[in-house]
Design a protein around this motif. Structure first.
Motif, PDB file in Angstrom:
ATOM      1  N   LEU A 102       0.841  -1.198   0.000  1.00  0.00           N
ATOM      2  CA  LEU A 102       0.000   0.000   0.000  1.00  0.00           C
ATOM      3  C   LEU A 102       0.878   1.252   0.000  1.00  0.00           C
ATOM      4  CD1 LEU A 102      -2.804  -0.900   2.563  1.00  0.00           C
ATOM      5  CD2 LEU A 102      -3.094  -0.537   0.107  1.00  0.00           C
ATOM      6  N   VAL A 103       0.472   2.235  -0.785  1.00  0.00           N
ATOM      7  CA  VAL A 103       1.183   3.505  -0.831  1.00  0.00           C
ATOM      8  C   VAL A 103       0.250   4.615  -0.369  1.00  0.00           C
ATOM      9  CG1 VAL A 103       2.730   2.741  -2.668  1.00  0.00           C
ATOM     10  CG2 VAL A 103       0.575   3.886  -3.262  1.00  0.00           C
ATOM     11  N   ARG A 104       0.835   5.794  -0.198  1.00  0.00           N
ATOM     12  CA  ARG A 104       0.073   6.921   0.336  1.00  0.00           C
ATOM     13  C   ARG A 104      -1.182   7.211  -0.480  1.00  0.00           C
ATOM     14  NH1 ARG A 104       3.412  12.342   0.602  1.00  0.00           N
ATOM     15  NH2 ARG A 104       3.358  12.036  -1.653  1.00  0.00           N
ATOM     16  N   GLU A 105      -1.078   7.155  -1.786  1.00  0.00           N
ATOM     17  CA  GLU A 105      -2.232   7.467  -2.645  1.00  0.00           C
ATOM     18  C   GLU A 105      -3.372   6.475  -2.418  1.00  0.00           C
ATOM     19  OE1 GLU A 105       0.950   7.679  -3.499  1.00  0.00           O
ATOM     20  OE2 GLU A 105       0.912   9.881  -3.637  1.00  0.00           O
ATOM     21  N   ASP A 106      -3.043   5.199  -2.151  1.00  0.00           N
ATOM     22  CA  ASP A 106      -4.079   4.210  -1.842  1.00  0.00           C
ATOM     23  C   ASP A 106      -4.841   4.616  -0.585  1.00  0.00           C
ATOM     24  OD1 ASP A 106      -3.205   2.569  -3.968  1.00  0.00           O
ATOM     25  OD2 ASP A 106      -1.746   1.571  -2.678  1.00  0.00           O
ATOM     26  N   LEU A 107      -4.097   5.019   0.431  1.00  0.00           N
ATOM     27  CA  LEU A 107      -4.725   5.368   1.699  1.00  0.00           C
ATOM     28  C   LEU A 107      -5.520   6.663   1.600  1.00  0.00           C
ATOM     29  CD1 LEU A 107      -1.877   4.305   4.113  1.00  0.00           C
ATOM     30  CD2 LEU A 107      -4.049   3.161   3.738  1.00  0.00           C
ATOM     31  N   LEU A 108      -5.033   7.610   0.826  1.00  0.00           N
ATOM     32  CA  LEU A 108      -5.805   8.836   0.616  1.00  0.00           C
ATOM     33  C   LEU A 108      -7.151   8.518  -0.025  1.00  0.00           C
ATOM     34  CD1 LEU A 108      -2.978  11.250  -0.608  1.00  0.00           C
ATOM     35  CD2 LEU A 108      -4.386  11.554   1.444  1.00  0.00           C
ATOM     36  N   THR A 109      -7.157   7.588  -0.960  1.00  0.00           N
ATOM     37  CA  THR A 109      -8.419   7.183  -1.598  1.00  0.00           C
ATOM     38  C   THR A 109      -9.346   6.514  -0.590  1.00  0.00           C
ATOM     39  OG1 THR A 109      -7.330   6.891  -3.735  1.00  0.00           O
ATOM     40  CG2 THR A 109      -9.427   5.764  -3.421  1.00  0.00           C
ATOM     41  N   ILE A 110      -8.783   5.638   0.239  1.00  0.00           N
ATOM     42  CA  ILE A 110      -9.587   4.925   1.240  1.00  0.00           C
ATOM     43  C   ILE A 110     -10.157   5.893   2.264  1.00  0.00           C
ATOM     44  CG2 ILE A 110      -9.440   3.272   3.149  1.00  0.00           C
ATOM     45  CD1 ILE A 110      -7.322   1.774   1.360  1.00  0.00           C
ATOM     46  N   TYR A 111      -9.338   6.811   2.757  1.00  0.00           N
ATOM     47  CA  TYR A 111      -9.817   7.798   3.729  1.00  0.00           C
ATOM     48  C   TYR A 111     -10.860   8.719   3.098  1.00  0.00           C
ATOM     49  CZ  TYR A 111      -6.732   6.984   7.737  1.00  0.00           C
ATOM     50  OH  TYR A 111      -6.122   6.457   8.840  1.00  0.00           O
ATOM     51  N   GLY A 112     -10.648   9.096   1.848  1.00  0.00           N
ATOM     52  CA  GLY A 112     -11.613   9.953   1.175  1.00  0.00           C
ATOM     53  C   GLY A 112     -12.976   9.306   1.074  1.00  0.00           C
ATOM     54  N   ALA A 113     -12.994   7.999   0.795  1.00  0.00           N
ATOM     55  CA  ALA A 113     -14.273   7.276   0.719  1.00  0.00           C
ATOM     56  C   ALA A 113     -14.895   7.120   2.111  1.00  0.00           C
ATOM     57  CB  ALA A 113     -14.049   5.907   0.073  1.00  0.00           C
ATOM     58  N   PHE A 114     -14.052   6.834   3.102  1.00  0.00           N
ATOM     59  CA  PHE A 114     -14.557   6.607   4.461  1.00  0.00           C
ATOM     60  C   PHE A 114     -15.218   7.860   5.022  1.00  0.00           C
ATOM     61  CE2 PHE A 114     -14.335   6.103   9.053  1.00  0.00           C
ATOM     62  CZ  PHE A 114     -14.618   4.754   9.249  1.00  0.00           C
ATOM     63  N   TYR A 115     -14.624   9.012   4.755  1.00  0.00           N
ATOM     64  CA  TYR A 115     -15.142  10.264   5.309  1.00  0.00           C
ATOM     65  C   TYR A 115     -15.954  11.072   4.296  1.00  0.00           C
ATOM     66  CZ  TYR A 115     -12.468   9.448   9.552  1.00  0.00           C
ATOM     67  OH  TYR A 115     -12.001   8.913  10.729  1.00  0.00           O
ATOM     68  N   ARG A 116     -16.380  10.425   3.241  1.00  0.00           N
ATOM     69  CA  ARG A 116     -17.277  11.090   2.306  1.00  0.00           C
ATOM     70  C   ARG A 116     -18.571  11.453   3.049  1.00  0.00           C
ATOM     71  NH1 ARG A 116     -17.274   7.393  -1.281  1.00  0.00           N
ATOM     72  NH2 ARG A 116     -19.118   6.325  -0.470  1.00  0.00           N
ATOM     73  N   ASN A 117     -19.078  12.627   2.813  1.00  0.00           N
ATOM     74  CA  ASN A 117     -20.286  13.123   3.492  1.00  0.00           C
ATOM     75  C   ASN A 117     -20.089  13.279   5.000  1.00  0.00           C
ATOM     76  OD1 ASN A 117     -21.702  13.083   1.010  1.00  0.00           O
ATOM     77  ND2 ASN A 117     -22.176  10.902   1.292  1.00  0.00           N
ATOM     78  N   ARG A 118     -18.843  13.458   5.408  1.00  0.00           N
ATOM     79  CA  ARG A 118     -18.539  13.798   6.798  1.00  0.00           C
ATOM     80  C   ARG A 118     -17.917  15.192   6.775  1.00  0.00           C
ATOM     81  NH1 ARG A 118     -21.394   9.933   6.994  1.00  0.00           N
ATOM     82  NH2 ARG A 118     -21.159   8.108   8.360  1.00  0.00           N
ATOM     83  N   PRO A 119     -18.753  16.241   6.917  1.00  0.00           N
ATOM     84  CA  PRO A 119     -18.309  17.600   6.594  1.00  0.00           C
ATOM     85  C   PRO A 119     -17.232  18.159   7.509  1.00  0.00           C
ATOM     86  CG  PRO A 119     -20.488  17.635   7.620  1.00  0.00           C
ATOM     87  CD  PRO A 119     -20.181  16.205   7.318  1.00  0.00           C
ATOM     88  N   TRP A 120     -17.045  17.580   8.700  1.00  0.00           N
ATOM     89  CA  TRP A 120     -16.091  18.169   9.635  1.00  0.00           C
ATOM     90  C   TRP A 120     -14.707  17.530   9.562  1.00  0.00           C
ATOM     91  CZ3 TRP A 120     -17.260  22.731  10.868  1.00  0.00           C
ATOM     92  CH2 TRP A 120     -18.576  23.107  11.107  1.00  0.00           C
ATOM     93  N   VAL A 121     -14.525  16.544   8.697  1.00  0.00           N
ATOM     94  CA  VAL A 121     -13.201  15.948   8.504  1.00  0.00           C
ATOM     95  C   VAL A 121     -12.656  16.416   7.163  1.00  0.00           C
ATOM     96  CG1 VAL A 121     -11.889  13.821   8.224  1.00  0.00           C
ATOM     97  CG2 VAL A 121     -13.727  13.939   9.914  1.00  0.00           C
ATOM     98  N   LYS A 122     -11.503  17.041   7.199  1.00  0.00           N
ATOM     99  CA  LYS A 122     -10.864  17.556   5.984  1.00  0.00           C
ATOM    100  C   LYS A 122      -9.563  16.793   5.740  1.00  0.00           C
ATOM    101  CE  LYS A 122     -14.055  20.632   5.431  1.00  0.00           C
ATOM    102  NZ  LYS A 122     -15.092  20.418   4.390  1.00  0.00           N
ATOM    103  N   LEU A 123      -9.514  16.060   4.640  1.00  0.00           N
ATOM    104  CA  LEU A 123      -8.333  15.293   4.276  1.00  0.00           C
ATOM    105  C   LEU A 123      -7.383  16.177   3.474  1.00  0.00           C
ATOM    106  CD1 LEU A 123      -7.337  12.361   4.585  1.00  0.00           C
ATOM    107  CD2 LEU A 123      -8.401  11.871   2.369  1.00  0.00           C
ATOM    108  N   LEU A 124      -6.153  16.277   3.943  1.00  0.00           N
ATOM    109  CA  LEU A 124      -5.184  17.165   3.296  1.00  0.00           C
ATOM    110  C   LEU A 124      -4.494  16.467   2.129  1.00  0.00           C
ATOM    111  CD1 LEU A 124      -3.639  18.712   6.511  1.00  0.00           C
ATOM    112  CD2 LEU A 124      -5.118  19.886   4.868  1.00  0.00           C
ATOM    113  N   PRO A 125      -4.080  17.235   1.111  1.00  0.00           N
ATOM    114  CA  PRO A 125      -3.400  16.629  -0.038  1.00  0.00           C
ATOM    115  C   PRO A 125      -2.044  16.055   0.350  1.00  0.00           C
ATOM    116  CG  PRO A 125      -3.377  19.028  -0.195  1.00  0.00           C
ATOM    117  CD  PRO A 125      -4.267  18.686   0.951  1.00  0.00           C
ATOM    118  N   ALA A 126      -1.541  15.156  -0.478  1.00  0.00           N
ATOM    119  CA  ALA A 126      -0.277  14.480  -0.218  1.00  0.00           C
ATOM    120  C   ALA A 126       0.833  15.487   0.046  1.00  0.00           C
ATOM    121  CB  ALA A 126       0.097  13.596  -1.405  1.00  0.00           C
ATOM    122  N   GLY A 127       1.590  15.238   1.115  1.00  0.00           N
ATOM    123  CA  GLY A 127       2.722  16.093   1.438  1.00  0.00           C
ATOM    124  C   GLY A 127       2.401  17.326   2.247  1.00  0.00           C
TER     125      GLY A 127
END
Length: 352
Positions: free
Chosen positions: A260-285
């Motif tokens: 697993l690489v960072r981009e995989d996890l960003l995708t997974i976190y983005g799906a997990f917190y979709r429609n969760r307005p108070w969690v903001k996922l930051l871009p890589a780096g």
């Protein structure tokens, strides 16, 4: 809900930092109205005597706790009290038809034996405790919507669990390898005078405390176990840093799949917190700073993967008094009442 209809709200224990955050936030909420403020040693004082900066807005006097008065005036009650008091009050308030949000640890645990082990108090309200829902909306939104009793999470668990949840729910890490290194501002220690919180003690220093025995540990483990589907132990170490507000939780865990690489996890976190307005996922780096969340109900999350060690590193920041306490409690009220989850809550920090 009519546009002009406002739901009456009471706060028991409003003189602390969590309580005053609730008072302030309620001034901006379009559907909630503060109608009752209770205290103990401050009974009879104007609330604005305790917090003069609110003198032009808040005009309530602090009253003695009276369940009949609360039931008559309030539909929703926040219990912003020290541990060990809410469980004595909540059953009466619930019986009188109030919705109750407990900001202490009293209703955070499904197993009261765990509460007794870590907080030292014997409980007799087992049936009431079974009705309580853990108030972390990103994980338990549906249950919160159906509940009248919410055990609002601690500030450290909020930051830590939002960082860990997708990893455990999706089985991406070895749960026993999770290590949480967290840092908090001094407001997390409350408003009472304490030597370690004096400016001369806390300034220009960073110090661990509660090592291997902090009371938020079992709370974190309870939710981690729920997410993983089996009992999970974590290593949690908090630190006091010389700032007023904010928490940074840096979480480390060993990946099950080293590919697993960072981009995989960003995708997974983005799906997990979709429609969760108070969690903001930051871009890589991009790594979060507590200042970005200060004064808001937001949680900023950043993810990194170290291929040398096969570990994931998740960084999470919140305002300990808002998303870690009062703001999240109002977020829960919004869900309980069927309103927009973001209603009446601040979305943008003042920066710098």
């Amino acid at each position: 809900m009519g546009e002009l209809e406002r739901v009456p709200v009471g706060i028991v224990g409003a003189s602390g930092y969590g309580g005053v955050q609730l008072v302030r936030l309620l001034q901006d909420h379009p559907h909630l109205e503060l109608t009752y403020v209770a205290g103990n040693s401050t009974v009879g004082q104007e609330f604005s005597e305790l917090y003069p900066y609110l003198s032009n807005i808040v005009h309530q006097k602090i009253e003695a706790y009276d369940v009949d008065v609360i039931a008559d005036r309030c539909r929703i009650v926040f219990l912003a009290l020290p541990n060990g008091l809410a469980y004595k009050m909540a059953p009466e308030l619930l019986a009188r038809g109030c919705k109750v949000l407990d900001l202490s640890a009293d209703y955070r645990f499904t197993d009261l034996a765990t509460y007794k082990t870590w907080y030292g108090m014997e409980r007799t309200d087992g049936e009431i405790n079974e009705q309580a829902v853990y108030g972390l909306p990103e994980l338990y939104r549906d249950q919160i919507a159906e509940s009248n009793l919410i055990g609002c999470p601690g500030c450290y668990p909020t930051a830590s669990l939002l960082a860990l949840a997708p990893l455990l729910k999706q089985g991406l890490v070895v749960p026993e390898t999770a290590i949480i290194d967290a840092k908090s501002g001094t407001s997390g220690g409350g408003r009472h005078a304490k030597v370690n919180m004096l400016l001369a003690e806390a300034d220009n220093a960073i110090a661990p405390y509660g090592v291997a025995r902090h009371r938020h540990t079992p709370e974190i483990e309870q939710v981690c176990s729920d997410l993983a589907g089996r009992e999970v132990l974590v290593q949690f170490t908090p630190h006091l840093v010389p700032m007023v507000r904010g928490i940074l939780a840096t979480v480390y865990a060993t990946l099950r799949d080293p590919g697993l690489v960072r981009e995989d996890l960003l995708t997974i976190y983005g799906a997990f917190y979709r429609n969760r307005p108070w969690v903001k996922l930051l871009p890589a780096g991009t790594y979060p700073q507590t200042k970005w969340a200060c004064g808001t109900n937001l949680c900023y999350i950043s993810i990194e993967v170290d291929p040398r060690t096969d570990r994931v590193i998740v960084m999470s920041v919140i305002d300990n008094l808002l998303k870690g306490q009062a703001g999240q409690a109002i977020q829960c009220v919004n869900i309980m009442m069927g309103w927009e989850e973001t209603l009446g809550l601040p979305k943008l920090a003042f920066y710098p």
